[in-house]
Motif scaffolding. Structure first.
Motif, mmCIF file in Angstrom:
data_model
loop_
_atom_site.group_PDB
_atom_site.id
_atom_site.type_symbol
_atom_site.label_atom_id
_atom_site.label_comp_id
_atom_site.label_asym_id
_atom_site.label_seq_id
_atom_site.Cartn_x
_atom_site.Cartn_y
_atom_site.Cartn_z
ATOM 1 N N ARG A 81 -3.534 8.413 -8.507
ATOM 2 C CA ARG A 81 -4.690 8.443 -7.245
ATOM 3 C C ARG A 81 -5.274 7.071 -6.999
ATOM 4 O O ARG A 81 -5.608 6.797 -5.828
ATOM 5 C CB ARG A 81 -5.514 9.503 -7.466
ATOM 6 C CG ARG A 81 -4.979 10.984 -7.288
ATOM 7 C CD ARG A 81 -6.092 11.959 -7.406
ATOM 8 N NE ARG A 81 -5.614 13.209 -7.159
ATOM 9 C CZ ARG A 81 -5.317 14.089 -7.743
ATOM 10 N NH1 ARG A 81 -5.261 13.854 -9.203
ATOM 11 N NH2 ARG A 81 -4.822 15.197 -7.489
ATOM 12 N N ASN A 82 -5.483 6.253 -7.893
ATOM 13 C CA ASN A 82 -5.962 5.077 -7.909
ATOM 14 C C ASN A 82 -5.277 3.982 -7.149
ATOM 15 O O ASN A 82 -5.720 2.861 -6.687
ATOM 16 C CB ASN A 82 -6.554 4.483 -9.077
ATOM 17 C CG ASN A 82 -8.025 5.234 -9.734
ATOM 18 O OD1 ASN A 82 -8.575 5.886 -9.027
ATOM 19 N ND2 ASN A 82 -7.655 5.308 -11.032
ATOM 20 N N ARG A 100 0.925 -1.173 -0.067
ATOM 21 C CA ARG A 100 -0.003 -0.132 0.118
ATOM 22 C C ARG A 100 0.835 1.306 -0.073
ATOM 23 O O ARG A 100 1.922 1.452 0.955
ATOM 24 C CB ARG A 100 -0.914 0.030 1.162
ATOM 25 C CG ARG A 100 -1.825 -1.266 0.960
ATOM 26 C CD ARG A 100 -2.886 -1.155 2.263
ATOM 27 N NE ARG A 100 -3.919 0.008 2.079
ATOM 28 C CZ ARG A 100 -4.535 0.165 3.400
ATOM 29 N NH1 ARG A 100 -4.424 -0.476 4.293
ATOM 30 N NH2 ARG A 100 -5.399 1.330 3.285
ATOM 31 N N ASP A 115 -2.546 14.437 0.915
ATOM 32 C CA ASP A 115 -3.394 15.021 0.014
ATOM 33 C C ASP A 115 -2.733 16.161 -0.822
ATOM 34 O O ASP A 115 -2.803 16.214 -1.797
ATOM 35 C CB ASP A 115 -4.941 15.247 0.213
ATOM 36 C CG ASP A 115 -4.712 16.272 1.645
ATOM 37 O OD1 ASP A 115 -3.759 16.607 2.141
ATOM 38 O OD2 ASP A 115 -5.748 16.914 2.038
ATOM 39 N N GLU A 154 -2.989 5.850 -2.384
ATOM 40 C CA GLU A 154 -3.893 6.369 -1.303
ATOM 41 C C GLU A 154 -3.722 7.848 -0.798
ATOM 42 O O GLU A 154 -2.674 7.958 0.189
ATOM 43 C CB GLU A 154 -4.266 5.324 -0.275
ATOM 44 C CG GLU A 154 -4.433 4.053 -0.724
ATOM 45 C CD GLU A 154 -4.533 3.153 0.480
ATOM 46 O OE1 GLU A 154 -5.222 3.261 1.272
ATOM 47 O OE2 GLU A 154 -4.063 2.051 0.157
ATOM 48 N N PHE A 202 0.951 5.397 0.434
ATOM 49 C CA PHE A 202 0.062 6.357 0.619
ATOM 50 C C PHE A 202 0.657 7.820 0.497
ATOM 51 O O PHE A 202 1.907 7.883 0.052
ATOM 52 C CB PHE A 202 0.063 6.445 2.256
ATOM 53 C CG PHE A 202 -0.822 5.067 2.811
ATOM 54 C CD1 PHE A 202 -2.341 5.237 2.912
ATOM 55 C CD2 PHE A 202 -0.220 3.863 3.057
ATOM 56 C CE1 PHE A 202 -3.021 4.132 3.253
ATOM 57 C CE2 PHE A 202 -1.018 3.000 3.393
ATOM 58 C CZ PHE A 202 -2.269 3.020 3.700
ATOM 59 N N VAL A 214 -4.081 10.563 1.837
ATOM 60 C CA VAL A 214 -4.206 10.719 3.205
ATOM 61 C C VAL A 214 -4.906 12.181 3.785
ATOM 62 O O VAL A 214 -3.965 13.045 3.442
ATOM 63 C CB VAL A 214 -3.049 10.276 4.125
ATOM 64 C CG1 VAL A 214 -3.454 10.583 5.621
ATOM 65 C CG2 VAL A 214 -2.493 9.028 3.521
ATOM 66 N N SER A 215 -5.899 12.272 4.289
ATOM 67 C CA SER A 215 -6.567 13.423 4.533
ATOM 68 C C SER A 215 -6.005 14.121 5.769
ATOM 69 O O SER A 215 -5.333 13.556 6.704
ATOM 70 C CB SER A 215 -8.003 13.382 4.895
ATOM 71 O OG SER A 215 -8.252 12.688 6.046
#
Length: 147
Positions: A68-69, A31, A36, A72, A33, A74-75
């Protein structure tokens, strides 16, 4: 799991090697990350870089959407808690990079970057010329946990 700096996203758009690594290891369950704001930085700098290289920016939006797909975003709700600590770790360097360090702290994982400012921040840092060591190890760990 690893946090990507904006310069890695930029490299994934401009070249083949980084994108190939991301594609390959995402397919093996790793994964990726990024805060944003790293995508915002990539969108800001890529048109200038493409122009310098004499390349059209036609596919830029599609390339970033593709990434972006896989990567991921992160906010801020997740990484803002670590802003003070991240800024302290970057003091005297580029403190604008704090969201990358904060995201790594929030997720307890390393950073993939080409920016030397991250070295010595107490967060593990990988550069592209060594990242496959980490990614292979992570993929192997995932394989073992799935057996």
């Amino acid at each position: 799991m690893i946090v990507l700096d904006a310069n890695i996203i930029i490299r994934a758009v401009l070249g083949r090697h980084v994108r190939q690594l991301i594609d390959t290891y995402a397919g093996q369950g790793i994964r990726f990350f990024t805060p944003d704001v790293a995508f915002d930085d990539a969108e800001k700098y890529l048109p200038l870089l493409l122009k310098k290289r004499g390349k059209p920016a036609d596919d830029l939006s599609a390339s970033l959407q593709y990434l972006r797909n896989i990567i991921e975003p992160v906010s801020p709700e997740l990484y803002n808690v670590f802003e003070s600590d991240a800024r302290q770790r970057l003091r005297g360097r580029d403190e604008n990079d704090w969201p990358i360090v904060a995201t790594a702290l929030a997720l307890a994982c390393p950073v993939w970057t080409e920016d030397a400012d991250f070295f010595g921040t107490g967060v593990a840092v990988w550069t592209t010329n060594r990242i496959e060591i980490f990614l292979k190890q992570q993929a192997k760990s995932l394989d073992l946990s799935n057996e």
